[in-house]
Design a protein around this motif. Structure first.
Motif, mmCIF file in Angstrom:
data_model
loop_
_atom_site.group_PDB
_atom_site.id
_atom_site.type_symbol
_atom_site.label_atom_id
_atom_site.label_comp_id
_atom_site.label_asym_id
_atom_site.label_seq_id
_atom_site.Cartn_x
_atom_site.Cartn_y
_atom_site.Cartn_z
ATOM 1 N N GLY A 101 0.855 -1.185 0.000
ATOM 2 C CA GLY A 101 0.000 0.000 0.000
ATOM 3 C C GLY A 101 0.886 1.228 0.000
ATOM 4 O O GLY A 101 2.112 1.126 -0.056
ATOM 5 N N PRO A 102 0.260 2.384 0.084
ATOM 6 C CA PRO A 102 1.055 3.609 0.037
ATOM 7 C C PRO A 102 1.825 3.820 1.338
ATOM 8 O O PRO A 102 1.466 3.254 2.371
ATOM 9 C CB PRO A 102 -0.014 4.694 -0.117
ATOM 10 N N CYS A 103 2.848 4.651 1.260
ATOM 11 C CA CYS A 103 3.578 5.007 2.477
ATOM 12 C C CYS A 103 2.595 5.683 3.425
ATOM 13 O O CYS A 103 2.435 5.256 4.565
ATOM 14 C CB CYS A 103 4.745 5.928 2.137
ATOM 15 N N SER A 104 1.911 6.721 2.932
ATOM 16 C CA SER A 104 0.963 7.471 3.770
ATOM 17 C C SER A 104 -0.467 7.338 3.245
ATOM 18 O O SER A 104 -0.692 7.300 2.029
ATOM 19 C CB SER A 104 1.288 8.961 3.726
ATOM 20 N N ILE A 105 -1.400 7.334 4.172
ATOM 21 C CA ILE A 105 -2.810 7.463 3.793
ATOM 22 C C ILE A 105 -3.012 8.953 3.515
ATOM 23 O O ILE A 105 -2.727 9.788 4.381
ATOM 24 C CB ILE A 105 -3.724 7.018 4.955
ATOM 25 N N GLU A 106 -3.464 9.265 2.298
ATOM 26 C CA GLU A 106 -3.557 10.684 1.913
ATOM 27 C C GLU A 106 -4.987 11.184 1.890
ATOM 28 O O GLU A 106 -5.243 12.373 2.044
ATOM 29 C CB GLU A 106 -2.889 10.874 0.550
ATOM 30 N N SER A 107 -5.921 10.278 1.645
ATOM 31 C CA SER A 107 -7.349 10.641 1.646
ATOM 32 C C SER A 107 -8.161 9.343 1.683
ATOM 33 O O SER A 107 -7.621 8.252 1.465
ATOM 34 C CB SER A 107 -7.720 11.412 0.371
ATOM 35 N N TYR A 108 -9.442 9.497 1.944
ATOM 36 C CA TYR A 108 -10.374 8.355 1.928
ATOM 37 C C TYR A 108 -10.308 7.668 0.561
ATOM 38 O O TYR A 108 -10.145 6.466 0.452
ATOM 39 C CB TYR A 108 -11.792 8.874 2.205
ATOM 40 N N GLU A 109 -10.395 8.502 -0.467
ATOM 41 C CA GLU A 109 -10.441 7.980 -1.841
ATOM 42 C C GLU A 109 -9.112 7.279 -2.193
ATOM 43 O O GLU A 109 -9.116 6.199 -2.786
ATOM 44 C CB GLU A 109 -10.730 9.172 -2.774
ATOM 45 N N GLN A 110 -8.004 7.888 -1.825
ATOM 46 C CA GLN A 110 -6.686 7.331 -2.188
ATOM 47 C C GLN A 110 -6.464 5.942 -1.600
ATOM 48 O O GLN A 110 -6.010 5.022 -2.276
ATOM 49 C CB GLN A 110 -5.574 8.298 -1.734
ATOM 50 N N ILE A 111 -6.807 5.744 -0.313
ATOM 51 C CA ILE A 111 -6.505 4.446 0.308
ATOM 52 C C ILE A 111 -7.482 3.361 -0.195
ATOM 53 O O ILE A 111 -7.103 2.199 -0.358
ATOM 54 C CB ILE A 111 -6.435 4.531 1.858
ATOM 55 N N HIS A 112 -8.706 3.766 -0.524
ATOM 56 C CA HIS A 112 -9.637 2.799 -1.126
ATOM 57 C C HIS A 112 -9.158 2.404 -2.523
ATOM 58 O O HIS A 112 -9.178 1.232 -2.908
ATOM 59 C CB HIS A 112 -11.061 3.381 -1.201
ATOM 60 N N ARG A 113 -8.727 3.411 -3.291
ATOM 61 C CA ARG A 113 -8.296 3.158 -4.680
ATOM 62 C C ARG A 113 -7.035 2.275 -4.707
ATOM 63 O O ARG A 113 -6.999 1.239 -5.361
ATOM 64 C CB ARG A 113 -8.018 4.510 -5.345
ATOM 65 N N ILE A 114 -6.027 2.674 -3.948
ATOM 66 C CA ILE A 114 -4.771 1.904 -3.978
ATOM 67 C C ILE A 114 -4.955 0.553 -3.280
ATOM 68 O O ILE A 114 -4.388 -0.460 -3.691
ATOM 69 C CB ILE A 114 -3.597 2.719 -3.374
ATOM 70 N N GLY A 115 -5.804 0.535 -2.250
ATOM 71 C CA GLY A 115 -6.093 -0.735 -1.568
ATOM 72 C C GLY A 115 -6.637 -1.769 -2.550
ATOM 73 O O GLY A 115 -6.215 -2.930 -2.555
ATOM 74 N N LYS A 116 -7.547 -1.330 -3.401
ATOM 75 C CA LYS A 116 -8.149 -2.240 -4.396
ATOM 76 C C LYS A 116 -7.069 -2.734 -5.360
ATOM 77 O O LYS A 116 -6.982 -3.909 -5.693
ATOM 78 C CB LYS A 116 -9.258 -1.469 -5.136
ATOM 79 N N GLN A 117 -6.220 -1.804 -5.778
ATOM 80 C CA GLN A 117 -5.163 -2.161 -6.743
ATOM 81 C C GLN A 117 -4.164 -3.161 -6.152
ATOM 82 O O GLN A 117 -3.759 -4.117 -6.812
ATOM 83 C CB GLN A 117 -4.413 -0.897 -7.190
ATOM 84 N N VAL A 118 -3.762 -2.942 -4.903
ATOM 85 C CA VAL A 118 -2.764 -3.872 -4.334
ATOM 86 C C VAL A 118 -3.393 -5.230 -4.030
ATOM 87 O O VAL A 118 -2.741 -6.253 -4.157
ATOM 88 C CB VAL A 118 -2.005 -3.291 -3.105
ATOM 89 N N LYS A 119 -4.664 -5.217 -3.660
ATOM 90 C CA LYS A 119 -5.322 -6.505 -3.418
ATOM 91 C C LYS A 119 -5.372 -7.298 -4.730
ATOM 92 O O LYS A 119 -5.072 -8.491 -4.763
ATOM 93 C CB LYS A 119 -6.719 -6.311 -2.835
ATOM 94 N N GLU A 120 -5.727 -6.607 -5.804
ATOM 95 C CA GLU A 120 -5.771 -7.287 -7.112
ATOM 96 C C GLU A 120 -4.379 -7.764 -7.538
ATOM 97 O O GLU A 120 -4.243 -8.745 -8.250
ATOM 98 C CB GLU A 120 -6.357 -6.345 -8.165
ATOM 99 N N ALA A 121 -3.359 -7.050 -7.086
ATOM 100 C CA ALA A 121 -1.980 -7.437 -7.431
ATOM 101 C C ALA A 121 -1.524 -8.661 -6.634
ATOM 102 O O ALA A 121 -0.478 -9.246 -6.933
ATOM 103 C CB ALA A 121 -1.034 -6.263 -7.174
ATOM 104 N N GLY A 122 -2.291 -9.045 -5.600
ATOM 105 C CA GLY A 122 -1.938 -10.242 -4.828
ATOM 106 C C GLY A 122 -1.546 -9.961 -3.389
ATOM 107 O O GLY A 122 -1.135 -10.881 -2.671
ATOM 108 N N ALA A 123 -1.661 -8.704 -2.947
ATOM 109 C CA ALA A 123 -1.311 -8.402 -1.558
ATOM 110 C C ALA A 123 -2.338 -9.020 -0.608
ATOM 111 O O ALA A 123 -3.519 -9.128 -0.946
ATOM 112 C CB ALA A 123 -1.254 -6.889 -1.345
ATOM 113 N N HIS A 124 -1.853 -9.422 0.582
ATOM 114 C CA HIS A 124 -2.735 -10.019 1.594
ATOM 115 C C HIS A 124 -3.114 -9.024 2.675
ATOM 116 O O HIS A 124 -4.078 -9.220 3.400
ATOM 117 C CB HIS A 124 -2.030 -11.190 2.284
ATOM 118 N N ILE A 125 -2.276 -8.013 2.838
ATOM 119 C CA ILE A 125 -2.471 -7.036 3.916
ATOM 120 C C ILE A 125 -2.263 -5.639 3.341
ATOM 121 O O ILE A 125 -1.344 -5.419 2.545
ATOM 122 C CB ILE A 125 -1.492 -7.336 5.082
ATOM 123 N N LEU A 126 -3.135 -4.729 3.752
ATOM 124 C CA LEU A 126 -3.044 -3.349 3.250
ATOM 125 C C LEU A 126 -2.295 -2.478 4.256
ATOM 126 O O LEU A 126 -2.658 -2.427 5.426
ATOM 127 C CB LEU A 126 -4.461 -2.803 3.031
#
Ligand code: PEP
Ligand code: MN
Length: 356
Positions: A101-126
């Motif tokens: 996930g990102p180094c910093s949580i920057e906004s509600y939208e950012q962490i939801h957006r990147i969270g979805k992307q990393v989960k799809e990439a195969g990450a287990h933990i955000l």
């Protein structure tokens, strides 16, 4: 010292031994295994009589542990520890776990957006930082409580466990309320009050090695977590810095991959490598991820951001989620190949044979 009870020992016999140790002014940690209960002793062992304890009813043996980080050693906990977080198992022979996930949580939208992307990439933990430990007071310090709430919401919506750093003792309770794994960062590795307060939450802790700590020192500070009756520990190598930093280097930190097999050999706890902070450079994350898995890491922490140029911290090391997917695929394949090889990971040789 640790005191191993006989499998047939009664509760009363265990209580008697605990009472004997406590009345000498020492504390205990009790480790109940499948077949045997072991009592770990916390404090100055010179105050108790080794032979007397050994001869008490129900005692199988009393072992003097030579290493300074006694409660972290395989003499105290011989079998690999598996840390479980909402269906994700980390450690022993489980496949590698990716915390991304990102180094910093920057906004509600950012962490939801990147969270979805990393989960799809195969990450287990955000992952995502809400309380950022920054070198400069002029840099972004994190969204604090608001960030924790965004992270919890992303974790719930995406059905993925979360990890975030707890930087100060005053935030322990709220971080424990909103996140699944609590991270203690490299800059706080020596902060014993923070370590102990975090340990007392009982939640899994990712404990980073300071860039200026020897491995023995690191494990002695980690031992404070066990002494507070929490064995949900993930050890994390995140790069070290030469003392004094006197030579010019291509990277600020050096990912100390020696630490991975050493930690696996010396302790039963899962070992995570962080090639993002360990290199500080996006182009080095892939080769050092592979190297970490090859060295025996049970998981990786990797920073990712789809707009690294806009990232409020650590943009230079953030990977594009597509690149992340490639690394995860490659590392899984590598792990499988090594596990099936003639010479798998170092702790496989330790298990069952004791400490050498
Ligand atoms: C982080 O994980 O964002 C971080 C600040 O890590 P470290 O403590 O290793 O610098
Ligand atoms: Mn970072």
């Amino acid at each position: 010292m640790s005191v191993a009870m006989k499998p047939s020992a009664t509760r009363a016999q265990l209580d008697e031994v605990v009472h004997k140790i406590k009345s000498a002014g020492l504390k205990v940690d009790i480790s109940s295994g499948e077949f045997q209960t072991v009592i770990g002793i916390i404090g100055d062992e010179k105050r108790i009589d080794f032979d007397q304890i050994r001869s008490m009813p129900g005692v199988y043996d009393a072992i003097r542990i030579q290493v300074p980080f006694r409660l972290m050693s395989r003499s105290y906990i011989p079998k690999d520890v598996v840390v479980k977080v909402h269906g994700v198992s980390i450690g022993r022979d489980n496949p590698p776990v990716y915390m991304c996930g990102p180094c910093s949580i920057e906004s509600y939208e950012q962490i939801h957006r990147i969270g979805k992307q990393v989960k799809e990439a195969g990450a287990h933990i955000l992952r995502g930082g809400a309380y950022k430990p920054r070198t400069s007071i002029h840099s972004f310090q994190g969204l604090g409580l608001e960030g924790l709430k965004h992270l919890q919401s992303a974790g719930k919506d995406l059905d993925i466990p979360t990890i975030t750093e707890v930087r100060s003792e005053v935030d322990v309770e709220s971080v424990a309320k909103y996140a699944d794994i609590l991270q203690i960062g490299a800059r706080n590795m020596f902060n014993q009050d923070l370590i102990e307060a975090t340990a007392r939450t009982g939640k899994p802790i990712l404990f980073k090695r300071s860039f200026a700590a020897q491995i023995d020192e690191y494990l002695s500070f980690a031992e404070r977590i066990v002494a507070n009756h929490n064995k949900n520990i993930l050890l994390c190598e995140r790069g070290i810095m030469p003392l004094g930093g006197t030579f010019k280097s291509q990277t600020r930190f050096t990912l100390d991959l020696n630490a991975v097999p050493i930690l696996r050999k010396e302790t039963p706890f899962p070992v995570i490598a962080d090639p993002s902070h360990g290199t500080g450079r996006r182009d080095l994350v892939l080769p050092m991820s592979r190297a970490s898995i090859a060295a025996g890491a049970h998981g990786l922490m990797i920073e990712a951001h789809d707009r690294p140029h806009e990232a409020l911290s650590d943009g230079a090391q953030a990977l594009d989620p597509k690149e992340l997917a490639k690394i995860i695929r490659m590392c899984n394949l590598l792990h499988k190949t090594i596990r099936e090889s003639e010479t798998p990971f170092s702790s496989d040789f330790v298990n069952g044979n004791g400490h050498d």
